[in-house]
Design an enzyme around this catalytic site. Structure first.
Site, PDB file in Angstrom:
ATOM      1  N   LYS A 115      81.159 132.026  41.389  1.00 49.93           N
ATOM      2  CA  LYS A 115      79.852 131.470  41.002  1.00 49.93           C
ATOM      3  C   LYS A 115      79.007 132.501  40.270  1.00 49.93           C
ATOM      4  CE  LYS A 115      79.397 127.500  43.966  1.00 49.93           C
ATOM      5  NZ  LYS A 115      78.612 126.786  44.965  1.00 49.93           N
ATOM      6  N   LYS A 197      90.884 123.114  40.373  1.00 46.48           N
ATOM      7  CA  LYS A 197      90.446 122.231  41.465  1.00 46.48           C
ATOM      8  C   LYS A 197      89.562 121.102  40.929  1.00 46.48           C
ATOM      9  CE  LYS A 197      86.922 123.149  44.167  1.00 46.48           C
ATOM     10  NZ  LYS A 197      85.958 123.673  45.142  1.00 46.48           N
ATOM     11  N   LYS A 200      83.144 118.720  41.955  1.00 49.36           N
ATOM     12  CA  LYS A 200      82.140 117.666  41.834  1.00 49.36           C
ATOM     13  C   LYS A 200      81.136 117.933  40.724  1.00 49.36           C
ATOM     14  CE  LYS A 200      80.332 118.155  46.150  1.00 49.36           C
ATOM     15  NZ  LYS A 200      80.060 119.426  46.837  1.00 49.36           N
TER      16      LYS A 200
HETATM   17  P1  TYM Z   1      81.675 121.224  49.059  1.00 55.12           P
HETATM   18  O1  TYM Z   1      80.409 120.438  49.004  1.00 55.12           O
HETATM   19  O2  TYM Z   1      82.046 122.012  47.859  1.00 55.12           O
HETATM   20  O3  TYM Z   1      82.888 120.281  49.405  1.00 55.12           O
HETATM   21  C1  TYM Z   1      82.844 119.403  50.525  1.00 55.12           C
HETATM   22  C2  TYM Z   1      84.194 119.354  51.202  1.00 55.12           C
HETATM   23  O4  TYM Z   1      85.196 118.869  50.301  1.00 55.12           O
HETATM   24  C3  TYM Z   1      86.271 119.805  50.223  1.00 55.12           C
HETATM   25  N1  TYM Z   1      86.764 119.781  48.841  1.00 55.12           N
HETATM   26  C4  TYM Z   1      88.012 119.473  48.490  1.00 55.12           C
HETATM   27  N2  TYM Z   1      89.099 119.146  49.203  1.00 55.12           N
HETATM   28  C5  TYM Z   1      90.245 118.887  48.520  1.00 55.12           C
HETATM   29  N3  TYM Z   1      90.332 118.931  47.176  1.00 55.12           N
HETATM   30  C6  TYM Z   1      89.262 119.248  46.414  1.00 55.12           C
HETATM   31  N4  TYM Z   1      89.354 119.284  45.091  1.00 55.12           N
HETATM   32  C7  TYM Z   1      88.032 119.540  47.072  1.00 55.12           C
HETATM   33  N5  TYM Z   1      86.798 119.891  46.629  1.00 55.12           N
HETATM   34  C8  TYM Z   1      86.036 120.044  47.727  1.00 55.12           C
HETATM   35  C9  TYM Z   1      85.654 121.141  50.605  1.00 55.12           C
HETATM   36  O5  TYM Z   1      86.628 122.041  51.068  1.00 55.12           O
HETATM   37  C10 TYM Z   1      84.674 120.733  51.673  1.00 55.12           C
HETATM   38  O6  TYM Z   1      85.322 120.575  52.919  1.00 55.12           O
HETATM   39  N6  TYM Z   1      80.178 125.139  51.732  1.00 55.12           N
HETATM   40  C11 TYM Z   1      80.629 123.774  51.807  1.00 55.12           C
HETATM   41  C12 TYM Z   1      79.651 122.859  52.517  1.00 55.12           C
HETATM   42  C13 TYM Z   1      79.245 123.356  53.847  1.00 55.12           C
HETATM   43  C14 TYM Z   1      80.007 123.309  55.040  1.00 55.12           C
HETATM   44  C15 TYM Z   1      79.204 123.913  56.037  1.00 55.12           C
HETATM   45  C16 TYM Z   1      81.270 122.796  55.352  1.00 55.12           C
HETATM   46  C17 TYM Z   1      78.070 123.971  54.140  1.00 55.12           C
HETATM   47  N7  TYM Z   1      78.048 124.305  55.448  1.00 55.12           N
HETATM   48  C18 TYM Z   1      79.648 124.037  57.338  1.00 55.12           C
HETATM   49  C19 TYM Z   1      81.709 122.940  56.662  1.00 55.12           C
HETATM   50  C20 TYM Z   1      80.915 123.547  57.645  1.00 55.12           C
HETATM   51  C21 TYM Z   1      80.855 123.257  50.406  1.00 55.12           C
HETATM   52  O7  TYM Z   1      80.289 123.741  49.461  1.00 55.12           O
HETATM   53  O8  TYM Z   1      81.655 122.167  50.330  1.00 55.12           O
END
Ligand code: TYM
Length: 333
Positions: A115, A197, A200
């Protein structure tokens, strides 16, 4: 800390669109596990502030993501659903944990490095501190299990390290959490570039599918999906495009990879892509329909979020109280 039930926690940042990658890597397992745990699912809106947001759009998107949680069938009667920013204990614990995290550890995080490279004009403190907030999210609830995609593995390991470090000094304060990373579907790739990957916030609209996307748009994007040379529908390392589509297909239908390969013997890529699109459309149809109803009912969404935040604060404030006491902060009467 005493608990009646095992705790599961996870969250999604309200940025860009909630993608089928988020569904397959995370939400699908949340749905599978929500009956067996005290489940806590939040909208990670504070995390999203690490990159600049348009406030008006951000507010709408956060509410939209919350409605998408409910549309998937996360049940506010069984689980705790809320916005992170409604529960100030997240940042209260984060500050304490900041003082138990080394700058070097935060700088080593791959996501921080990525990032920082992407937003060179805005390498803010929040970007580096993001994994500590994530550790606070998890440790606040004495969480046992964190279902996430593979990209969050390093952040989970840091969370464990911080928890162990704190416990070594102050006794058994935090539950040390385990990750739940699915064996298949933990990293769904972009439809426009199967070596990256599915993200979003990808600026290329053809790269990702939203979980509430219209069927004709889903079909169009899959038809355009980048595939590989050859014509055999087979899962293999030298076929990243087809392998990614096979993963999506099997995750949406419950079939195995070999069943899917068998099914498409003798079919061309074009036919295969349409079938993948159809499977995605069918799985997401009820979600899209439920979402359309929910998003109109702001009063209901607000009420669910309010009750969720109250329940979350009840648990979270106990952890913060315990941590502050251990640290020797004077108690507020
Ligand atoms: P985030 O918002 O980027 O993504 C949410 C969840 O989706 C999973 N993910 C994927 N899984 C498979 N293939 C993909 N292409 C893909 N893109 C995203 C991510 O692994 C995630 O599980 N930091 C975290 C949010 C967060 C969080 C937490 C999660 C904040 N605090 C505490 C668990 C526990 C994040 O940015 O996820």
């Amino acid at each position: 800390m005493f608990k009646e039930q095992k705790v599961l926690l996870s969250g999604i940042q309200p940025t860009g669109i909630m993608t089928i990658g988020n569904y397959i890597g995370a939400v699908k397992n949340w749905l599978k596990l929500q009956d067996d745990y005290l489940s806590v699912y939040f909208i990670a809106d504070l995390h999203a502030l690490t990159v600049r947001q348009n406030p008006t759009e951000f507010k709408q998107r956060a509410l939209s993501f919350f409605a998408q949680y409910l549309a998937f069938g996360l049940d506010p009667e069984k689980s705790i659903l809320y916005f992170q920013s409604h529960v100030p204990e997240h940042t209260q614990l984060q500050w304490a944990l900041n003082c138990f995290t080394y700058v070097g550890e935060a700088q080593r995080m791959t996501q921080f490095k990525d990032k920082s490279a992407k937003h060179t004009d805005n390498i803010n403190m929040g970007l580096m501190d993001y994994p500590v907030l994530m550790a606070a999210d998890i440790l606040l609830f004495q969480t046992d299990l964190v279902p996430v995609g593979i990209d969050q593995k390093q952040h989970l390991e840091l969370t464990r390290d911080i928890a162990i470090r704190f416990n070594n000094q102050f006794g058994d304060v935090f539950t040390v959490p385990d990750g739940y990373i699915p064996k298949t579907g933990a990293k769904i790739m972009s439809l426009a570039d199967p070596t990256a990957k599915m993200s979003k916030s990808d600026p290329d609209p053809n790269a990702a599918i939203s979980v509430i996307e219209e069927p004709d748009s889903i079909m169009r994007k899959f038809k355009r999906a980048v595939t590989d040379s050859g014509n055999e529908v087979k899962f293999s390392e030298d076929k990243p495009g087809i392998s990614n589509l096979l993963s999506i297909y099997t995750e949406m239908t419950g079939k195995t990879i070999s069943e899917a390969e068998e099914e498409f013997v003798g079919h061309g890529y074009g036919d295969f892509k349409s079938k993948v699109a159809e499977a995605v459309i069918e799985r997401l149809r009820p979600v899209r329909e439920e979402y359309a109803k929910l998003i109109k009912d702001k009063a209901y969404l607000t009420e669910v979020a309010k009750q969720g935040a109250e329940k979350a604060r009840y648990i979270a404030s106990r952890t913060v109280g315990k941590v502050y006491k251990k640290l020797g902060l004077v108690a507020k009467e």
